[in-house]
Write an enzyme that holds these catalytic residues in place. Structure first.
Site, PDB file in Angstrom:
ATOM      1  NE  ARG A  62       0.573   1.449   4.428  1.00 48.43           N
ATOM      2  CZ  ARG A  62       1.826   1.837   4.529  1.00 48.43           C
ATOM      3  NH1 ARG A  62       2.506   2.197   3.451  1.00 48.43           N
ATOM      4  NH2 ARG A  62       2.441   1.868   5.709  1.00 48.43           N
ATOM      5  CE  LYS A  96       3.447   6.637  10.811  1.00 49.05           C
ATOM      6  NZ  LYS A  96       4.563   5.676  10.591  1.00 49.05           N
ATOM      7  CE  LYS A 109       5.183  -1.568  17.456  1.00 46.66           C
ATOM      8  NZ  LYS A 109       4.386  -0.660  16.593  1.00 46.66           N
ATOM      9  CD  GLU A 143       7.179  -0.222   8.207  1.00 51.71           C
ATOM     10  OE1 GLU A 143       7.592   0.119   9.323  1.00 51.71           O
ATOM     11  OE2 GLU A 143       5.975  -0.178   7.887  1.00 51.71           O
ATOM     12  CD  GLU A 169      -3.975  -3.606  17.773  1.00 53.68           C
ATOM     13  OE1 GLU A 169      -3.844  -2.704  18.621  1.00 53.68           O
ATOM     14  OE2 GLU A 169      -3.650  -3.477  16.574  1.00 53.68           O
ATOM     15  CG  HIS A 170      -5.642  -1.822  11.686  1.00 52.25           C
ATOM     16  ND1 HIS A 170      -4.770  -0.773  11.911  1.00 52.25           N
ATOM     17  CD2 HIS A 170      -6.424  -1.456  10.646  1.00 52.25           C
ATOM     18  CE1 HIS A 170      -5.021   0.189  11.034  1.00 52.25           C
ATOM     19  NE2 HIS A 170      -6.011  -0.196  10.259  1.00 52.25           N
TER      20      HIS A 170
END
Length: 302
Positions: free
Chosen positions: A95, A105, A164, A191, A206-207
């Site tokens: 994406r 951001k 995390k 990335e 979770e998202h």
């Protein structure tokens, strides 16, 4: 045969400018307008055309860099599918971030709201996600990518061995990719996130839950998510143990463990040059130890 590489979010050029934070958007627009004036565009229409060209060029550079890495991944995948009995790559998604997400951001990081500032500070505008069957496959795929001479490994964050706090696990690799244009070469960040199918299942849910609650997830649900992450990690470990038992039956599998479950970690080259541990263990390491950076690779190669 389908390559299995699918987009998760493609942003057409005419939709790049969308609902973004007002102040940041105006600052970015002022910079683009100033650039247009420096190019000698006198009228408003001509300046808008030049602004659009700058934004399109900005986005295309990241798309080109992402395409370069996707080609490399597809080459590896097809090599394994057509010449070997096992491929460590299950699925690939990609994406490009929208301008709205980019400026969000910019606001959170406090970086300069200019194209140059964004290029320098934000490294996940182009993103690729690779899912694998086993934890060791994730490191194996990362090693194959990191070893390619035209890719510069800028940073590796190993959230598999050091999850995390919310339970998230994945291996994040920031690459700098050369993009060969008609009149110059640009280097852009891409990335690559590499995780197992179990990790990807947990992260996807979770998202969705996070955005359902607009970031304010109740504490009891957060606890359940962390518990689910532990169970997903346990499933990865259990499946790796089953794989090892199967490959131990050498009389029923091809040489060197190259059977339906692929080579065992012991049969693979040691990726310790890039990563802090590469086996199927998912236990945490020293929380104070830093993530890998490009400087670490340069030191270890000297």
């Amino acid at each position: 045969m389908s390559s299995g590489i699918t987009p998760t979010e493609e942003i057409p050029a005419d939709q790049l400018v969308r609902q973004a934070d007002g102040d940041l958007y105006r600052q970015l627009l002022d910079q683009l307008n100033s650039n247009a004036e420096q190019h000698g565009e006198p009228g408003a229409v001509q300046r808008m055309v030049e602004i659009r060209r700058q934004l399109t060029e900005f986005q295309l550079h990241y798309k080109f860099g992402m395409d370069e890495v996707l080609t490399k991944i597809n080459v590896l995948r097809e090599e394994f599918e057509h010449t070997r009995d096992y491929s460590p790559i299950e699925h690939v998604n990609y994406r490009l971030k929208s301008l709205e997400r980019i400026l969000d951001k910019v606001r959170r990081y406090g970086c300069e709201p200019t194209l140059e500032g964004i290029r320098h500070s934000i490294r996940d505008i182009a993103g690729i996600r690779i899912t694998t069957s086993f934890v060791s496959d994730a490191f194996w795929v990362a090693e194959m990518l990191c070893s390619q001479p035209d890719l510069r490994v800028v940073e590796v964050k190993d959230y598999i061995r050091r999850p995390k706090p919310n339970g998230y696990q994945s291996l994040h690799v920031i690459l700098q990719v050369p993009v060969y244009l008609s009149n110059r070469t640009e280097f852009v960040y891409v990335e690559v996130q590499i995780r197992t199918v179990a990790m990807d299942f947990w992260a996807s849910l979770e998202h969705k839950i996070y955005y359902t609650y607009d970031g304010e997830v109740p504490s009891d649900i957060l606890d359940e998510l962390r518990d689910a992450a532990v169970q997903a990690a346990a499933l990865d470990t259990q499946m790796a143990e089953i794989r090892d038992k199967v490959t131990a039956l050498r009389e029923q599998a091809p040489a060197s463990g190259q059977g339906a479950t692929g080579p065992t970690p012991a049969d693979r080259p040691d990726p310790g040059h890039w990563f802090r541990g590469s086996d199927d263990a998912t236990g945490p390491t020293d929380p104070d130890s830093p993530f890998f950076t490009w400087q670490d690779g340069r030191k270890s190669s000297n």
